[in-house]
Write an enzyme that holds these catalytic residues in place. Sequence first.
Site, mmCIF file in Angstrom:
data_model
loop_
_atom_site.group_PDB
_atom_site.id
_atom_site.type_symbol
_atom_site.label_atom_id
_atom_site.label_comp_id
_atom_site.label_asym_id
_atom_site.label_seq_id
_atom_site.Cartn_x
_atom_site.Cartn_y
_atom_site.Cartn_z
ATOM 1 N N SER A 217 -4.527 1.250 -7.163
ATOM 2 C CA SER A 217 -3.817 1.767 -5.986
ATOM 3 C C SER A 217 -4.858 2.386 -5.060
ATOM 4 C CB SER A 217 -2.830 2.852 -6.444
ATOM 5 O OG SER A 217 -2.365 3.610 -5.345
ATOM 6 N N TYR B 123 -0.766 10.756 -11.730
ATOM 7 C CA TYR B 123 -0.700 9.355 -11.276
ATOM 8 C C TYR B 123 -2.009 8.951 -10.593
ATOM 9 C CZ TYR B 123 0.530 5.171 -8.678
ATOM 10 O OH TYR B 123 0.521 3.898 -8.157
HETATM 11 N N1 LIG Z 1 4.873 0.323 -4.686
HETATM 12 C C1 LIG Z 1 3.811 0.984 -4.260
HETATM 13 O O1 LIG Z 1 3.841 1.651 -3.206
HETATM 14 C C2 LIG Z 1 2.500 0.874 -5.010
HETATM 15 C C3 LIG Z 1 1.326 1.251 -4.345
HETATM 16 C C4 LIG Z 1 0.115 1.167 -5.030
HETATM 17 C C5 LIG Z 1 0.094 0.725 -6.342
HETATM 18 N N2 LIG Z 1 1.244 0.377 -6.957
HETATM 19 C C6 LIG Z 1 1.161 -0.081 -8.350
HETATM 20 O O2 LIG Z 1 1.679 -1.391 -8.423
HETATM 21 C C7 LIG Z 1 2.189 -1.625 -9.743
HETATM 22 C C8 LIG Z 1 3.577 -2.212 -9.644
HETATM 23 O O3 LIG Z 1 4.398 -1.258 -8.991
HETATM 24 P P1 LIG Z 1 5.738 -1.653 -8.225
HETATM 25 O O4 LIG Z 1 5.746 -0.847 -6.985
HETATM 26 O O5 LIG Z 1 5.896 -3.116 -8.150
HETATM 27 O O6 LIG Z 1 6.796 -1.008 -9.242
HETATM 28 P P2 LIG Z 1 8.337 -1.347 -9.520
HETATM 29 O O7 LIG Z 1 8.964 -2.049 -8.370
HETATM 30 O O8 LIG Z 1 8.918 -0.034 -9.965
HETATM 31 O O9 LIG Z 1 8.260 -2.383 -10.757
HETATM 32 C C9 LIG Z 1 7.784 -1.947 -11.980
HETATM 33 C C10 LIG Z 1 7.792 -3.084 -12.988
HETATM 34 O O10 LIG Z 1 7.208 -2.577 -14.196
HETATM 35 C C11 LIG Z 1 8.184 -2.628 -15.243
HETATM 36 N N3 LIG Z 1 7.991 -1.435 -16.071
HETATM 37 C C12 LIG Z 1 8.168 -0.149 -15.701
HETATM 38 N N4 LIG Z 1 7.947 0.651 -16.755
HETATM 39 C C13 LIG Z 1 7.603 -0.132 -17.800
HETATM 40 C C14 LIG Z 1 7.289 0.106 -19.155
HETATM 41 N N5 LIG Z 1 7.295 1.327 -19.671
HETATM 42 N N6 LIG Z 1 7.004 -0.963 -19.956
HETATM 43 C C15 LIG Z 1 7.025 -2.217 -19.465
HETATM 44 N N7 LIG Z 1 7.318 -2.504 -18.181
HETATM 45 C C16 LIG Z 1 7.615 -1.471 -17.364
HETATM 46 C C17 LIG Z 1 9.541 -2.697 -14.542
HETATM 47 O O11 LIG Z 1 10.561 -3.318 -15.313
HETATM 48 P P3 LIG Z 1 11.495 -2.465 -16.352
HETATM 49 O O12 LIG Z 1 12.025 -1.302 -15.582
HETATM 50 O O13 LIG Z 1 12.543 -3.425 -16.812
HETATM 51 O O14 LIG Z 1 10.587 -2.058 -17.465
HETATM 52 C C18 LIG Z 1 9.170 -3.573 -13.343
HETATM 53 O O15 LIG Z 1 9.096 -4.933 -13.738
HETATM 54 C C19 LIG Z 1 2.112 -0.285 -10.462
HETATM 55 O O16 LIG Z 1 0.970 -0.253 -11.284
HETATM 56 C C20 LIG Z 1 1.976 0.730 -9.340
HETATM 57 O O17 LIG Z 1 1.297 1.902 -9.746
HETATM 58 C C21 LIG Z 1 2.459 0.436 -6.324
#
Ligand SMILES: NC(=O)c1ccc[n+]([C@@H]2O[C@H](COP(=O)([O-])OP(=O)(O)OC[C@H]3O[C@@H](n4cnc5c(N)ncnc54)[C@H](OP(=O)(O)O)[C@@H]3O)[C@@H](O)[C@H]2O)c1
Length: 267
Positions: free
Chosen positions: A147, A160
């Site tokens: 991130s 985080y």
């Molecule tokens: N969105 C942002 O603004 C942003 C910015 C920078 C970096 N990121 C990073 O990008 C990555 C993806 O984030 P996202 O925004 O796409 O998140 P998201 O929309 O909340 O999706 C999270 C995914 O991870 C799964 N997950 C969550 N907890 C889990 C666990 N304990 N075990 C296995 N799977 C799990 C969820 O499915 P289930 O709930 O079914 O487990 C879902 O498939 C993360 O590493 C996040 O830190 C996000």
Amino acid sequence: MRQKRNGMQRPTALVTGGSGGIGLELAKVLARNGFDLVLVARKRDTLEAAAGQLEGKFDVKAHVYAADLARKDAPQAIFDFLQNENIPIEILVNNAGIGIGGEFADTKLTRELEMIQVNIAALTHLTKLFLPPMIKRRSGRVLNVASTAAFQPGPLMAVYYATKAYVLSFSGALSEELRNSGVTVTALCPGPTHTDFADAAEMTNSRLFSTFGVAEAADVAEYGFGAMMHGKRLAIPGMKNKILAQANRFAPRALSAKIARMAQETR
Ligand SMILES: NC(=O)c1ccc[n+]([C@@H]2O[C@H](COP(=O)([O-])OP(=O)(O)OC[C@H]3O[C@@H](n4cnc5c(N)ncnc54)[C@H](OP(=O)(O)O)[C@@H]3O)[C@@H](O)[C@H]2O)c1
């Protein structure tokens, strides 16, 4: 068994958190580029819906494996399952990650330890397991989703930000160790992106999400995929994010922390 297309074995990519957000978009780009998939997340029904959507749209096989990466035994179980099914992994996408907002003194330790397990320990464990076969084959790619939080301390989301600094540092060190091995490691560092993440981390009202431009997950995924396929060590989608990440290299840490605090606060 691996699937064939035009008599050729199709390579397989494993995507953690592949049922939603950036992970699902990465899975779509991978499928469009001819990779079979293994999607990992906790909720089986969402996983199966995602796999059905991908198989319906692209000529690929999408396996699902329901696992909670907060459990210490999950990475080994995923690895053993794929070994038993004889599915070698060409691309490992460590995408699953969770965020927790709030002052450290007030947040719940159990949730923070769970976050460290998912964002750091599971990512490290999966890489430990899937890397040796890639090195042996002299072919493979690892995409670790960090991130822009990785570049500075993050008041009001301290743990985080620290987990993402780990992912960035770990990925950079590995990619250097693996120079000339045929295996590449890329750290993808998105800025704020439209997914369920901000809601879950209770930070939708932060300045970061309400006043900074918020990217589309599909664009982040496309950019990350391209960088990974080119063997880039670092991928920061978006000019503003690139500039902010570079600015942090020159700013005093205390100033970076103050600015990050302002971004994390609500308006
Ligand atoms: N969105 C942002 O603004 C942003 C910015 C920078 C970096 N990121 C990073 O990008 C990555 C993806 O984030 P996202 O925004 O796409 O998140 P998201 O929309 O909340 O999706 C999270 C995914 O991870 C799964 N997950 C969550 N907890 C889990 C666990 N304990 N075990 C296995 N799977 C799990 C969820 O499915 P289930 O709930 O079914 O487990 C879902 O498939 C993360 O590493 C996040 O830190 C996000």
